[in-house]
Design a protein around this motif. Sequence first.
Motif, PDB file in Angstrom:
ATOM      1  N   LYS A   1       0.832  -1.203   0.000  1.00 58.99           N
ATOM      2  CA  LYS A   1       0.000   0.000   0.000  1.00 58.99           C
ATOM      3  C   LYS A   1       0.865   1.250   0.000  1.00 58.99           C
ATOM      4  CE  LYS A   1      -3.680   2.356   2.560  1.00 58.99           C
ATOM      5  NZ  LYS A   1      -4.573   2.306   3.757  1.00 58.99           N
ATOM      6  N   LYS A   2       1.921   1.251   0.794  1.00 62.69           N
ATOM      7  CA  LYS A   2       2.821   2.404   0.861  1.00 62.69           C
ATOM      8  C   LYS A   2       3.523   2.626  -0.470  1.00 62.69           C
ATOM      9  CE  LYS A   2       6.806   4.206   3.409  1.00 62.69           C
ATOM     10  NZ  LYS A   2       7.772   3.943   4.521  1.00 62.69           N
ATOM     11  N   ARG A   3       3.996   1.542  -1.071  1.00 65.40           N
ATOM     12  CA  ARG A   3       4.680   1.663  -2.362  1.00 65.40           C
ATOM     13  C   ARG A   3       3.724   2.123  -3.452  1.00 65.40           C
ATOM     14  NH1 ARG A   3       8.586  -3.759  -2.601  1.00 65.40           N
ATOM     15  NH2 ARG A   3      10.178  -2.992  -1.140  1.00 65.40           N
ATOM     16  N   ALA A   4       2.495   1.597  -3.438  1.00 63.28           N
ATOM     17  CA  ALA A   4       1.512   1.988  -4.437  1.00 63.28           C
ATOM     18  C   ALA A   4       1.156   3.464  -4.297  1.00 63.28           C
ATOM     19  CB  ALA A   4       0.256   1.123  -4.308  1.00 63.28           C
ATOM     20  N   GLN A   5       1.027   3.934  -3.079  1.00 67.66           N
ATOM     21  CA  GLN A   5       0.705   5.343  -2.837  1.00 67.66           C
ATOM     22  C   GLN A   5       1.832   6.241  -3.324  1.00 67.66           C
ATOM     23  OE1 GLN A   5      -2.227   6.668  -1.501  1.00 67.66           O
ATOM     24  NE2 GLN A   5      -1.303   8.587  -2.215  1.00 67.66           N
ATOM     25  N   ASN A   6       3.073   5.821  -3.078  1.00 67.02           N
ATOM     26  CA  ASN A   6       4.233   6.585  -3.531  1.00 67.02           C
ATOM     27  C   ASN A   6       4.257   6.678  -5.056  1.00 67.02           C
ATOM     28  OD1 ASN A   6       6.901   7.864  -3.203  1.00 67.02           O
ATOM     29  ND2 ASN A   6       7.693   5.959  -4.057  1.00 67.02           N
ATOM     30  N   ALA A   7       4.018   5.549  -5.718  1.00 63.63           N
ATOM     31  CA  ALA A   7       3.999   5.533  -7.182  1.00 63.63           C
ATOM     32  C   ALA A   7       2.867   6.406  -7.712  1.00 63.63           C
ATOM     33  CB  ALA A   7       3.846   4.096  -7.684  1.00 63.63           C
ATOM     34  N   ARG A   8       1.715   6.325  -7.084  1.00 59.77           N
ATOM     35  CA  ARG A   8       0.565   7.129  -7.512  1.00 59.77           C
ATOM     36  C   ARG A   8       0.869   8.614  -7.383  1.00 59.77           C
ATOM     37  NH1 ARG A   8      -3.319   9.614  -4.556  1.00 59.77           N
ATOM     38  NH2 ARG A   8      -5.339  10.017  -5.553  1.00 59.77           N
ATOM     39  N   ASP A   9       1.467   9.023  -6.276  1.00 53.83           N
ATOM     40  CA  ASP A   9       1.770  10.443  -6.054  1.00 53.83           C
ATOM     41  C   ASP A   9       2.745  10.971  -7.103  1.00 53.83           C
ATOM     42  OD1 ASP A   9       0.126  10.375  -3.863  1.00 53.83           O
ATOM     43  OD2 ASP A   9       1.749  10.244  -2.390  1.00 53.83           O
ATOM     44  N   ILE A  10       3.741  10.161  -7.438  1.00 57.38           N
ATOM     45  CA  ILE A  10       4.733  10.586  -8.429  1.00 57.38           C
ATOM     46  C   ILE A  10       4.085  10.748  -9.797  1.00 57.38           C
ATOM     47  CG2 ILE A  10       6.788   9.837  -9.703  1.00 57.38           C
ATOM     48  CD1 ILE A  10       7.809   8.619  -7.082  1.00 57.38           C
ATOM     49  N   LEU A  11       3.239   9.794 -10.181  1.00 63.35           N
ATOM     50  CA  LEU A  11       2.576   9.872 -11.474  1.00 63.35           C
ATOM     51  C   LEU A  11       1.657  11.090 -11.545  1.00 63.35           C
ATOM     52  CD1 LEU A  11       1.913   8.789 -14.253  1.00 63.35           C
ATOM     53  CD2 LEU A  11       0.268   7.228 -13.198  1.00 63.35           C
ATOM     54  N   LEU A  12       0.888  11.341 -10.500  1.00 68.56           N
ATOM     55  CA  LEU A  12      -0.016  12.487 -10.489  1.00 68.56           C
ATOM     56  C   LEU A  12       0.756  13.796 -10.556  1.00 68.56           C
ATOM     57  CD1 LEU A  12      -2.710  11.390  -7.865  1.00 68.56           C
ATOM     58  CD2 LEU A  12      -2.933  11.488 -10.353  1.00 68.56           C
ATOM     59  N   GLU A  13       1.899  13.838  -9.886  1.00 66.67           N
ATOM     60  CA  GLU A  13       2.723  15.048  -9.926  1.00 66.67           C
ATOM     61  C   GLU A  13       3.235  15.311 -11.335  1.00 66.67           C
ATOM     62  OE1 GLU A  13       6.887  16.809  -8.034  1.00 66.67           O
ATOM     63  OE2 GLU A  13       5.880  15.108  -7.081  1.00 66.67           O
ATOM     64  N   GLU A  14       3.705  14.258 -12.025  1.00 67.76           N
ATOM     65  CA  GLU A  14       4.198  14.429 -13.386  1.00 67.76           C
ATOM     66  C   GLU A  14       3.060  14.810 -14.340  1.00 67.76           C
ATOM     67  OE1 GLU A  14       7.229  14.489 -14.704  1.00 67.76           O
ATOM     68  OE2 GLU A  14       8.048  14.336 -12.689  1.00 67.76           O
ATOM     69  N   ILE A  15       1.869  14.269 -14.102  1.00 66.42           N
ATOM     70  CA  ILE A  15       0.714  14.633 -14.932  1.00 66.42           C
ATOM     71  C   ILE A  15       0.387  16.113 -14.751  1.00 66.42           C
ATOM     72  CG2 ILE A  15      -1.768  14.307 -15.229  1.00 66.42           C
ATOM     73  CD1 ILE A  15      -1.342  11.339 -14.620  1.00 66.42           C
ATOM     74  N   ARG A  16       0.449  16.604 -13.516  1.00 70.49           N
ATOM     75  CA  ARG A  16       0.168  18.018 -13.256  1.00 70.49           C
ATOM     76  C   ARG A  16       1.197  18.921 -13.923  1.00 70.49           C
ATOM     77  NH1 ARG A  16      -1.491  16.035  -8.055  1.00 70.49           N
ATOM     78  NH2 ARG A  16       0.636  16.313  -7.267  1.00 70.49           N
ATOM     79  N   LEU A  17       2.440  18.423 -14.012  1.00 71.36           N
ATOM     80  CA  LEU A  17       3.506  19.219 -14.626  1.00 71.36           C
ATOM     81  C   LEU A  17       3.451  19.175 -16.149  1.00 71.36           C
ATOM     82  CD1 LEU A  17       6.516  18.207 -12.324  1.00 71.36           C
ATOM     83  CD2 LEU A  17       5.284  20.394 -12.330  1.00 71.36           C
ATOM     84  N   GLY A  18       2.659  18.269 -16.692  1.00 72.45           N
ATOM     85  CA  GLY A  18       2.576  18.113 -18.145  1.00 72.45           C
ATOM     86  C   GLY A  18       1.868  19.277 -18.817  1.00 72.45           C
ATOM     87  N   ASN A  19       1.992  19.305 -20.135  1.00 78.05           N
ATOM     88  CA  ASN A  19       1.425  20.405 -20.917  1.00 78.05           C
ATOM     89  C   ASN A  19       0.046  20.100 -21.484  1.00 78.05           C
ATOM     90  OD1 ASN A  19       3.779  21.992 -20.594  1.00 78.05           O
ATOM     91  ND2 ASN A  19       4.783  20.848 -22.236  1.00 78.05           N
ATOM     92  N   ARG A  20      -0.381  18.848 -21.410  1.00 82.68           N
ATOM     93  CA  ARG A  20      -1.698  18.512 -21.943  1.00 82.68           C
ATOM     94  C   ARG A  20      -2.207  17.236 -21.292  1.00 82.68           C
ATOM     95  NH1 ARG A  20      -0.426  16.584 -28.141  1.00 82.68           N
ATOM     96  NH2 ARG A  20      -1.637  14.698 -27.850  1.00 82.68           N
ATOM     97  N   ALA A  21      -3.507  17.025 -21.423  1.00 85.76           N
ATOM     98  CA  ALA A  21      -4.124  15.851 -20.806  1.00 85.76           C
ATOM     99  C   ALA A  21      -3.659  14.572 -21.496  1.00 85.76           C
ATOM    100  CB  ALA A  21      -5.642  15.963 -20.885  1.00 85.76           C
ATOM    101  N   ILE A  22      -3.600  13.493 -20.725  1.00 85.81           N
ATOM    102  CA  ILE A  22      -3.197  12.201 -21.272  1.00 85.81           C
ATOM    103  C   ILE A  22      -4.412  11.514 -21.883  1.00 85.81           C
ATOM    104  CG2 ILE A  22      -2.331   9.910 -20.691  1.00 85.81           C
ATOM    105  CD1 ILE A  22      -0.654  11.152 -18.540  1.00 85.81           C
ATOM    106  N   THR A  23      -4.253  11.072 -23.116  1.00 88.88           N
ATOM    107  CA  THR A  23      -5.323  10.351 -23.809  1.00 88.88           C
ATOM    108  C   THR A  23      -4.817   8.964 -24.174  1.00 88.88           C
ATOM    109  OG1 THR A  23      -6.197  12.417 -24.734  1.00 88.88           O
ATOM    110  CG2 THR A  23      -6.897  10.347 -25.762  1.00 88.88           C
ATOM    111  N   PHE A  24      -5.445   7.947 -23.632  1.00 89.02           N
ATOM    112  CA  PHE A  24      -5.075   6.570 -23.950  1.00 89.02           C
ATOM    113  C   PHE A  24      -5.773   6.136 -25.234  1.00 89.02           C
ATOM    114  CE2 PHE A  24      -4.549   6.825 -19.332  1.00 89.02           C
ATOM    115  CZ  PHE A  24      -3.273   6.317 -19.189  1.00 89.02           C
ATOM    116  N   LYS A  25      -5.125   5.250 -25.975  1.00 88.61           N
ATOM    117  CA  LYS A  25      -5.690   4.770 -27.230  1.00 88.61           C
ATOM    118  C   LYS A  25      -6.922   3.897 -27.014  1.00 88.61           C
ATOM    119  CE  LYS A  25      -2.530   6.960 -29.406  1.00 88.61           C
ATOM    120  NZ  LYS A  25      -2.863   8.205 -30.123  1.00 88.61           N
TER     121      LYS A  25
END
Length: 221
Positions: free
Chosen positions: A37-61
């Motif tokens: 749970k701790k590792r998953a939360q850490n990974a989730r926080d990092i991904l969300l932070e990088e998404i916020r820093l991005g220039n556009r929304a992520i669109t999956f195929k």
Amino acid sequence: MLELFSALMSDYMSSNNIPLDATVSTAGVIALRALLKKRAQNARDILLEEIRLGNRAITFKSADEAAAIIYRYMRAGEEGAARTNLRLLARVIVGSAEGPGLYADDFLRWADILAGLRREEVIVLGVMQRLNDQPPNPEHAENPAFFFWEQCQAILNAEYLIEEHVSLAYTNALLRTGLIQLVSGSMKTPMVPLPTFALRDLSAILSVEGILRSEQGAVAV
């Protein structure tokens, strides 16, 4: 996974005639659950932070593509990938969406390459990427590969305090990634490391040294 862990622990203890109280197995499952749970939360926080820093929304195929990408990313987190590695993977997700497009096959390939890198290997890769992205130096036209590696070692020593023999060891280890290759050098150094086209592909998605600086800033805060 938790049930498998509990069953394996019980089977191992039983096969070796080791008395096992039920609370021991239960405690092990609880500890593993908390760790994941701790590792998953850490990974989730990092991904969300990088998404916020991005220039556009992520669109999956497609939903299947999204599931495969997120599953592989979270698996790296649960397996204990370092924060820097997770940030690299998160940036691949964001950078791919901003550039050539986000496909599961491409992400899985990058994840297999980047998830297990040691920090020193990431540093060496970052310096090689930096030099590889610069225009060719006319003074090095006679033997560009040798001078490239000489300059790389000089930067690693001056900026990261990595000695020459150490940088060579880390660079040789990077050969397994396909981002680095050995080419003809000089009479003094017959073979020298040089980036492959794959490192230039990675440069279109992210800056390795940028990730290192970002992670250092996050730790400092």
